[in-house]
Design a protein around this motif. Sequence first.
Motif, short mmCIF file in Angstrom:
data_model
loop_
_atom_site.label_atom_id
_atom_site.label_comp_id
_atom_site.label_asym_id
_atom_site.label_seq_id
_atom_site.Cartn_x
_atom_site.Cartn_y
_atom_site.Cartn_z
N GLY A 4 -48.72 24.31 196.40
CA GLY A 4 -47.17 24.14 196.02
C GLY A 4 -46.36 23.93 197.46
N ARG A 5 -47.00 23.92 198.38
CA ARG A 5 -46.27 23.84 199.69
C ARG A 5 -45.72 22.51 200.12
N ASP A 6 -46.26 21.54 199.67
CA ASP A 6 -45.58 20.28 200.10
C ASP A 6 -44.66 19.69 198.84
N TRP A 7 -44.60 20.51 197.62
CA TRP A 7 -43.88 20.13 196.52
C TRP A 7 -42.39 21.01 196.77
N THR A 8 -41.62 20.42 197.58
CA THR A 8 -40.37 20.96 197.79
C THR A 8 -39.36 20.55 196.66
N ALA A 9 -38.18 21.18 196.50
CA ALA A 9 -37.21 20.94 195.58
C ALA A 9 -36.70 19.37 195.43
N GLU A 10 -36.54 18.85 196.63
CA GLU A 10 -36.33 17.51 196.83
C GLU A 10 -37.26 16.51 196.41
N ARG A 11 -38.47 16.86 196.93
CA ARG A 11 -39.65 15.93 196.14
C ARG A 11 -40.06 15.98 194.39
N VAL A 12 -39.81 17.22 194.15
CA VAL A 12 -40.03 17.30 192.43
C VAL A 12 -38.68 16.55 191.90
N ALA A 13 -37.42 16.52 192.45
CA ALA A 13 -36.58 16.12 191.87
C ALA A 13 -36.52 14.61 192.12
N GLN A 35 -36.43 25.04 181.92
CA GLN A 35 -35.84 25.95 183.02
C GLN A 35 -36.92 25.98 184.13
N THR A 36 -38.25 25.70 183.91
CA THR A 36 -39.25 25.77 185.20
C THR A 36 -38.77 24.46 186.02
N VAL A 37 -38.77 23.46 185.49
CA VAL A 37 -38.21 22.31 186.16
C VAL A 37 -37.19 22.38 187.24
N SER A 38 -36.05 22.93 186.40
CA SER A 38 -34.94 23.46 187.17
C SER A 38 -35.09 24.49 188.36
N GLU A 39 -35.97 25.48 188.17
CA GLU A 39 -36.49 26.22 189.02
C GLU A 39 -37.01 25.62 190.31
N TRP A 40 -37.86 24.78 189.92
CA TRP A 40 -38.42 23.90 190.93
C TRP A 40 -37.52 23.09 191.88
N GLU A 41 -36.83 22.35 191.11
CA GLU A 41 -35.51 21.39 191.68
C GLU A 41 -34.39 22.36 192.60
N THR A 42 -34.29 23.62 192.08
CA THR A 42 -33.28 24.44 192.78
C THR A 42 -34.02 25.08 194.08
N GLY A 43 -35.37 25.01 194.09
CA GLY A 43 -35.95 25.83 195.35
C GLY A 43 -36.38 27.32 195.01
N ARG A 44 -35.93 27.89 193.77
CA ARG A 44 -36.16 28.85 193.47
C ARG A 44 -37.63 29.54 193.42
N TYR A 45 -38.45 28.55 192.93
CA TYR A 45 -39.84 28.40 192.70
C TYR A 45 -40.55 27.34 193.24
N ARG A 46 -41.82 27.22 193.66
CA ARG A 46 -42.55 25.99 194.00
C ARG A 46 -43.73 25.91 193.06
N ARG A 48 -47.23 25.61 191.40
CA ARG A 48 -48.42 26.11 192.09
C ARG A 48 -49.56 25.59 191.11
N GLY A 49 -50.59 25.69 191.48
CA GLY A 49 -52.04 25.70 190.57
C GLY A 49 -51.84 24.22 189.86
N ALA A 50 -52.15 24.21 188.58
CA ALA A 50 -52.23 22.90 187.69
C ALA A 50 -51.18 22.24 187.99
N SER A 51 -49.74 22.74 187.78
CA SER A 51 -48.58 22.04 187.96
C SER A 51 -48.52 21.21 189.40
N ALA A 52 -49.07 22.04 190.35
CA ALA A 52 -48.96 21.32 191.54
C ALA A 52 -49.93 20.23 191.66
N ARG A 53 -50.98 20.25 190.89
CA ARG A 53 -51.83 19.20 190.84
C ARG A 53 -51.80 18.08 190.02
N LEU A 54 -50.98 18.23 188.80
CA LEU A 54 -50.39 17.51 187.88
C LEU A 54 -49.18 16.51 188.76
#
Length: 85
Positions: A4-13, A35-46, A48-54
Motif C-alpha cells: 500500500g505504500r505507493d497508493w497515496t490518497a492522490e493516486r487512488v483519487a 466508505q473504504t474508497v473515501s478513506e483511501w482518498e482522504t489518506g485515513r487508510y492506504r 493493502r493486500g488484494a486491494s493494492a494489487r487490484l
Amino acid sequence: MGEGRDWTAERVAALRKARGLSQAAFAREMGVRQQTVSEWETGRYRPRGASARLLGMLAEQRAPYDTEQRGEERPGKGPAGDAAG
C-alpha cells in the motif's frame, strides 16, 4: 516496499477519476465499500493486500479509448476513416 505504500490518497483519487467513476461505482468495481474508497482518498487508510494489487492491475489496464486521448486516430474514425474503400 509494502503493497500500500505507493497508493497515496492522490493516486487512488486520480485513478478513480481517470476511469470516470464515482466513489460508489469505483467501490463496486473494487469489491469494497464506498466508505473504504473515501478513506483511501482522504489518506485515513492506504490500500493493502488484494486491494493494492487490484489497484495496480486497474492502473495498468488500457481502455479502448486511450489511443484517442493520446491524439492517435482509431481505424474508421477521423477524416481519412470516413471514406468507404
